[in-house]
Design an enzyme around this catalytic site. Structure first.
Site, PDB file in Angstrom:
ATOM      1  N   HIS A 199       0.829  -1.192   0.000  1.00 34.62           N
ATOM      2  CA  HIS A 199       0.000   0.000   0.000  1.00 34.62           C
ATOM      3  C   HIS A 199       0.870   1.250   0.000  1.00 34.62           C
ATOM      4  O   HIS A 199       1.989   1.257   0.516  1.00 34.62           O
ATOM      5  CB  HIS A 199      -0.909   0.024   1.224  1.00 34.62           C
ATOM      6  CG  HIS A 199      -1.979  -1.034   1.189  1.00 34.62           C
ATOM      7  ND1 HIS A 199      -2.947  -1.077   0.221  1.00 34.62           N
ATOM      8  CD2 HIS A 199      -2.225  -2.091   2.015  1.00 34.62           C
ATOM      9  CE1 HIS A 199      -3.756  -2.098   0.442  1.00 34.62           C
ATOM     10  NE2 HIS A 199      -3.335  -2.739   1.524  1.00 34.62           N
ATOM     11  N   CYS A 253       0.536   2.238  -5.329  1.00 37.08           N
ATOM     12  CA  CYS A 253      -0.402   3.159  -5.962  1.00 37.08           C
ATOM     13  C   CYS A 253       0.256   4.500  -6.284  1.00 37.08           C
ATOM     14  O   CYS A 253       1.227   4.913  -5.653  1.00 37.08           O
ATOM     15  CB  CYS A 253      -1.610   3.385  -5.056  1.00 37.08           C
ATOM     16  SG  CYS A 253      -2.650   1.926  -4.853  1.00 37.08           S
TER      17      CYS A 253
END
Length: 218
Positions: free
Chosen positions: A109, A176
């Site tokens: 993440h 991301c």
């Protein structure tokens, strides 16, 4: 009445700020706790005599990764589902093993305590993978931003997607892009430069990150 509305708006704003702070920094606390448990399990696993090879369980500890330029290290788990990578970077199950020819691909993440700052990595920076027997040092060779459908970046040879017989040993980090968005993916590539057996000690680049260093200095 106007004063009451103003107070409610101020309270709502403070609540939103607190929620945002928890979203960023509260998750880091969760990651730290999860990493402690994973590290204990990995140490126990490596202290045991190696048995027959078996497929690692999803979410189980798989390796350690160090990024000295960011002063960060993690236990990497097996698997990349949302559950697998709650508290750790995850190894794509079909990608290479540490030190092997091919591509050791890792997802995490874009949150504090995880891959929040991997955009700061520069060419030549070290990424070190630790397995049961060795430390494998990779050097960053580049990065790019891609769309989520670019699965070739975690293939055996991300620079030659049609090549099923790679000749290079790579690490690929995926997360991301931009921060707080999953619109695209930031990809960081590194290539193997050295493998060092553990009986020779930790590589100099990560010697200051040894798990017991703080305790020994204290």
């Amino acid at each position: 009445m106007v004063g009451l509305v103003g107070e409610l708006a101020l309270t709502a704003g403070l609540v939103m700020l607190l929620l945002a702070a928890w979203e960023l920094h509260g998750k880091q606390i969760e990651v730290d706790r999860g990493q402690e448990q994973l590290a204990t399990g990995l140490d126990e696993q490596w202290s045991q005599t190696a048995g027959p090879d078996a497929e690692p369980l999803p979410g189980s500890a798989h390796s350690r990764m160090y990024i000295p330029s960011l002063d960060l290290d993690w236990v990497v788990v097996h698997g990349v589902t949302q559950e697998d990578i709650r508290h750790a970077p995850g190894h794509y199950p079909d990608s290479a093993e540490p030190g092997q020819v091919g591509n050791y691909a890792i997802a995490a993440h874009r949150s504090p305590g995880m891959f929040w700052d991997v955009d700061l990595l520069e060419e030549g920076d070290a990424i070190v993978l630790e397995d049961r027997e060795n430390f494998h040092t990779y050097e960053v060779i580049g990065n790019e931003v891609v769309t989520p459908d670019r699965v070739d970046v975690v293939g055996p040879d991300p620079f030659d997607p049609g090549n099923d017989e790679p000749e290079r040993a790579l690490v690929t980090l995926t997360t991301c892009y931009p921060k707080l968005s999953n619109e695209k993916r930031l990809i960081v590539y590194a290539e193997l430069s050295d493998t060092r057996p553990k009986d020779q000690g930790m590589p100099e680049s990560i010697a200051h990150m040894a798990p017991d260093t703080e305790n020994q200095e204290g």
